[in-house]
Design a protein around this motif. Structure first.
Motif, PDB file in Angstrom:
ATOM      1  N   ALA A 162      -7.633  36.523  26.072  1.00  0.00           N
ATOM      2  CA  ALA A 162      -6.761  35.649  26.869  1.00  0.00           C
ATOM      3  C   ALA A 162      -7.080  34.190  26.535  1.00  0.00           C
ATOM      4  N   LEU A 163      -6.676  33.765  25.361  1.00  0.00           N
ATOM      5  CA  LEU A 163      -7.050  32.437  24.864  1.00  0.00           C
ATOM      6  C   LEU A 163      -6.115  31.345  25.367  1.00  0.00           C
ATOM      7  N   MET A 164      -6.713  30.175  25.555  1.00  0.00           N
ATOM      8  CA  MET A 164      -5.957  28.961  25.879  1.00  0.00           C
ATOM      9  C   MET A 164      -5.795  28.174  24.578  1.00  0.00           C
ATOM     10  N   ILE A 165      -4.554  27.945  24.187  1.00  0.00           N
ATOM     11  CA  ILE A 165      -4.277  27.290  22.906  1.00  0.00           C
ATOM     12  C   ILE A 165      -3.569  25.967  23.147  1.00  0.00           C
ATOM     13  N   VAL A 166      -3.953  24.961  22.368  1.00  0.00           N
ATOM     14  CA  VAL A 166      -3.257  23.688  22.405  1.00  0.00           C
ATOM     15  C   VAL A 166      -2.700  23.419  21.015  1.00  0.00           C
ATOM     16  N   ALA A 167      -1.476  22.903  20.975  1.00  0.00           N
ATOM     17  CA  ALA A 167      -0.811  22.616  19.703  1.00  0.00           C
ATOM     18  C   ALA A 167      -0.149  21.253  19.782  1.00  0.00           C
ATOM     19  N   GLY A 203     -13.163  22.236  27.287  1.00  0.00           N
ATOM     20  CA  GLY A 203     -12.931  23.606  27.713  1.00  0.00           C
ATOM     21  C   GLY A 203     -11.570  23.831  28.332  1.00  0.00           C
ATOM     22  N   GLU A 204     -10.707  22.797  28.302  1.00  0.00           N
ATOM     23  CA  GLU A 204      -9.343  22.957  28.826  1.00  0.00           C
ATOM     24  C   GLU A 204      -8.480  23.782  27.866  1.00  0.00           C
ATOM     25  N   ALA A 205      -8.919  23.897  26.622  1.00  0.00           N
ATOM     26  CA  ALA A 205      -8.293  24.772  25.632  1.00  0.00           C
ATOM     27  C   ALA A 205      -9.412  25.372  24.789  1.00  0.00           C
ATOM     28  N   ASP A 206      -9.107  26.492  24.130  1.00  0.00           N
ATOM     29  CA  ASP A 206     -10.110  27.169  23.313  1.00  0.00           C
ATOM     30  C   ASP A 206      -9.960  26.871  21.827  1.00  0.00           C
ATOM     31  N   ILE A 207      -8.734  26.635  21.384  1.00  0.00           N
ATOM     32  CA  ILE A 207      -8.474  26.498  19.950  1.00  0.00           C
ATOM     33  C   ILE A 207      -7.264  25.607  19.712  1.00  0.00           C
ATOM     34  N   TYR A 208      -7.343  24.807  18.652  1.00  0.00           N
ATOM     35  CA  TYR A 208      -6.249  23.935  18.234  1.00  0.00           C
ATOM     36  C   TYR A 208      -6.067  24.108  16.730  1.00  0.00           C
ATOM     37  N   PRO A 209      -5.045  24.885  16.303  1.00  0.00           N
ATOM     38  CA  PRO A 209      -4.769  25.021  14.876  1.00  0.00           C
ATOM     39  C   PRO A 209      -3.792  23.938  14.414  1.00  0.00           C
ATOM     40  N   ARG A 210      -4.039  23.355  13.259  1.00  0.00           N
ATOM     41  CA  ARG A 210      -3.134  22.330  12.737  1.00  0.00           C
ATOM     42  C   ARG A 210      -2.676  22.731  11.337  1.00  0.00           C
ATOM     43  N   VAL A 211      -1.431  23.153  11.254  1.00  0.00           N
ATOM     44  CA  VAL A 211      -0.818  23.519   9.990  1.00  0.00           C
ATOM     45  C   VAL A 211       0.177  22.411   9.661  1.00  0.00           C
ATOM     46  N   GLY A 212      -0.322  21.328   9.132  1.00  0.00           N
ATOM     47  CA  GLY A 212       0.514  20.163   8.860  1.00  0.00           C
ATOM     48  C   GLY A 212      -0.352  19.020   8.357  1.00  0.00           C
ATOM     49  N   ARG A 213       0.290  18.000   7.859  1.00  0.00           N
ATOM     50  CA  ARG A 213      -0.425  16.885   7.243  1.00  0.00           C
ATOM     51  C   ARG A 213      -1.110  16.016   8.297  1.00  0.00           C
ATOM     52  N   THR A 214      -2.359  15.716   8.061  1.00  0.00           N
ATOM     53  CA  THR A 214      -3.087  14.720   8.854  1.00  0.00           C
ATOM     54  C   THR A 214      -3.968  13.926   7.902  1.00  0.00           C
ATOM     55  N   MET A 215      -4.367  12.746   8.374  1.00  0.00           N
ATOM     56  CA  MET A 215      -5.296  11.912   7.628  1.00  0.00           C
ATOM     57  C   MET A 215      -6.628  11.875   8.368  1.00  0.00           C
ATOM     58  N   GLU A 216      -7.667  11.456   7.666  1.00  0.00           N
ATOM     59  CA  GLU A 216      -8.996  11.468   8.269  1.00  0.00           C
ATOM     60  C   GLU A 216      -9.093  10.564   9.491  1.00  0.00           C
ATOM     61  N   TYR A 257     -11.978  24.419  17.237  1.00  0.00           N
ATOM     62  CA  TYR A 257     -12.136  25.551  18.157  1.00  0.00           C
ATOM     63  C   TYR A 257     -13.517  25.594  18.794  1.00  0.00           C
ATOM     64  N   ALA A 258     -13.619  26.362  19.870  1.00  0.00           N
ATOM     65  CA  ALA A 258     -14.897  26.716  20.467  1.00  0.00           C
ATOM     66  C   ALA A 258     -15.464  27.869  19.649  1.00  0.00           C
ATOM     67  N   PRO A 259     -16.750  27.823  19.286  1.00  0.00           N
ATOM     68  CA  PRO A 259     -17.317  28.869  18.423  1.00  0.00           C
ATOM     69  C   PRO A 259     -17.233  30.283  18.977  1.00  0.00           C
ATOM     70  N   SER A 260     -16.987  30.427  20.270  1.00  0.00           N
ATOM     71  CA  SER A 260     -16.830  31.766  20.852  1.00  0.00           C
ATOM     72  C   SER A 260     -15.494  32.406  20.479  1.00  0.00           C
ATOM     73  N   VAL A 261     -14.572  31.624  19.925  1.00  0.00           N
ATOM     74  CA  VAL A 261     -13.285  32.174  19.470  1.00  0.00           C
ATOM     75  C   VAL A 261     -13.502  32.910  18.150  1.00  0.00           C
ATOM     76  N   VAL A 262     -13.003  34.113  18.058  1.00  0.00           N
ATOM     77  CA  VAL A 262     -13.047  34.872  16.817  1.00  0.00           C
ATOM     78  C   VAL A 262     -11.838  34.465  15.981  1.00  0.00           C
ATOM     79  N   LEU A 263     -12.081  33.710  14.916  1.00  0.00           N
ATOM     80  CA  LEU A 263     -10.974  33.167  14.137  1.00  0.00           C
ATOM     81  C   LEU A 263     -10.270  34.243  13.321  1.00  0.00           C
ATOM     82  N   LYS A 264      -8.962  34.106  13.243  1.00  0.00           N
ATOM     83  CA  LYS A 264      -8.131  34.991  12.430  1.00  0.00           C
ATOM     84  C   LYS A 264      -7.923  34.355  11.048  1.00  0.00           C
TER      85      LYS A 264
END
Length: 266
Positions: A162-167, A203-216, A257-264
C-alpha cells in the motif's frame, strides 16, 4: 574543508531572502514571462533570486565553484565538488500561481549532494540538512535572523502492499503512469518542483519516480534533503546511485525513495 555550520546558515538565509524577493513578484498584479533558448520559461523572479543567491554564495565561499540554472550557459568547467542553485524551481507552478515552487541551494562533494536547502515560500515550508547532515523541517515565522523550531525528518517504513506515491504536477506522462502501475498503490499525490523529494523525506510519500528530463540544479537540494532523512536517489535504468557533475549537468531518469520500498525494474 567546508565549514558546514557556516554553509547551512548562509544557504538558509539566502533562501529566505530569495523567497521574499520571489513572493513580492508573485503577489504583483502581473509579471513578464520570457522563453529561454531551450523554450523553458523564465521570469523576473528567477533572475532576481539568482542574482541575490549568487552574490551571497560567492561572497561567503569564493573558493567553491558555483553552478546556477540562470547562468548555466557560462558553465564550461566540470567538477565533482561545487555549489549548485535553482533560484526558482517550478517556474510553471509560479506562472500559474499554484504555489508549488521552491528555492534550491546545495553543496555537491565528490559527486554527491551532501548539504541542501529547499524552501517553498508560498507554502511556508523550509527543509534543510543541518551541519551534521541530518535533515530537518523548520517551522514558525522563518526569520532570517532567528532560527525557528526544527524537527528532524525521516523517510517512511513503507508498506509495499500500500505505497504512497508522489509524481510531478506539470510533467506527468504515460511512461510515468506505466511505471507506477508496477506497484501496489494506496494513494498518489501530485506536487511541483523539488517538494516531491521533501515529501518522501518526511514520510508523506514513499517513492517519487521521474521519467523525464531534469537538470542537476533541479534535484541536488532535494536529493540532499532526502539523503539526510535516510532516503536515496538512483538511476531509473540500473538503480545505481545518481551522481552529480555530469557533462552538461543533465540527469538521467531517476527514482527517489525510502529504502524500505522494493524497487521494480524499469
Amino acid at each position: 574543508m567546508v565549514d558546514y555550520t557556516k554553509l547551512v546558515d548562509v544557504m538558509r538565509g539566502l533562501s529566505l531572502e530569495a523567497g521574499a524577493c520571489i513572493m513580492e513578484i508573485y503577489e504583483a498584479d502581473d509579471f513578464d514571462v520570457k522563453l529561454k533558448s531551450d523554450e523553458s520559461p523564465v521570469t523576473a523572479a528567477d533572475e532576481a533570486a539568482d542574482a541575490l543567491i549568487s552574490a551571497g554564495l560567492r561572497a561567503a565561499f569564493p573558493e567553491i565553484m558555483l553552478v546556477t540554472e540562470e547562468q548555466s550557459a557560462t558553465h564550461s568547467t566540470q567538477g565533482d565538488t561545487f555549489l549548485i542553485v535553482d533560484p526558482l524551481d517550478g517556474t510553471k507552478e509560479f506562472i500559474h500561481r499554484r504555489g508549488d515552487f521552491t528555492v534550491n541551494i546545495a553543496l555537491v562533494e565528490g559527486g554527491v549532494p551532501t548539504r541542501g536547502v529547499v524552501y517553498a515560500p508560498a507554502k511556508g515550508r523550509m527543509f534543510y540538512t543541518d551541519a551534521s547532515g541530518q535533515s530537518v523541517e523548520e517551522t514558525g515565522d522563518l526569520a532570517i535572523d532567528q532560527t525557528g523550531p526544527v524537527t528532524p525528518i525521516s523517510v517512511s517504513d513503507a508498506d509495499n502492499a500500500a505505497l504512497m506515491i508522489v509524481a510531478s504536477k506539470s510533467h506527468r506522462d504515460q511512461a510515468t503512469d506505466d511505471y507506477i502501475a508496477k506497484y501496489a498503490v494506496k494513494d498518489m499525490k501530485s506536487a511541483g518542483s523539488s517538494l516531491k523529494f521533501c515529501l518522501v523525506a518526511t514520510g508523506e510519500a514513499d517513492i517519487y519516480p521521474r521519467v523525464g528530463r531534469t537538470m542537476e540544479w533541479d534535484t541536488a537540494a532535494g536529493h540532499a534533503v532526502l539523503a539526510g532523512a535516510g532516503g536515496a536517489v538512483v538511476r531509473f535504468d540500473d538503480h545505481a546511485p545518481l551522481l552529480y557533475g555530469k557533462e552538461g549537468y543533465e540527469n538521467p531518469f531517476f527514482i527517489a525513495y525510502a529504502p524500505s520500498v522494493v524497487l521494480k525494474k524499469a
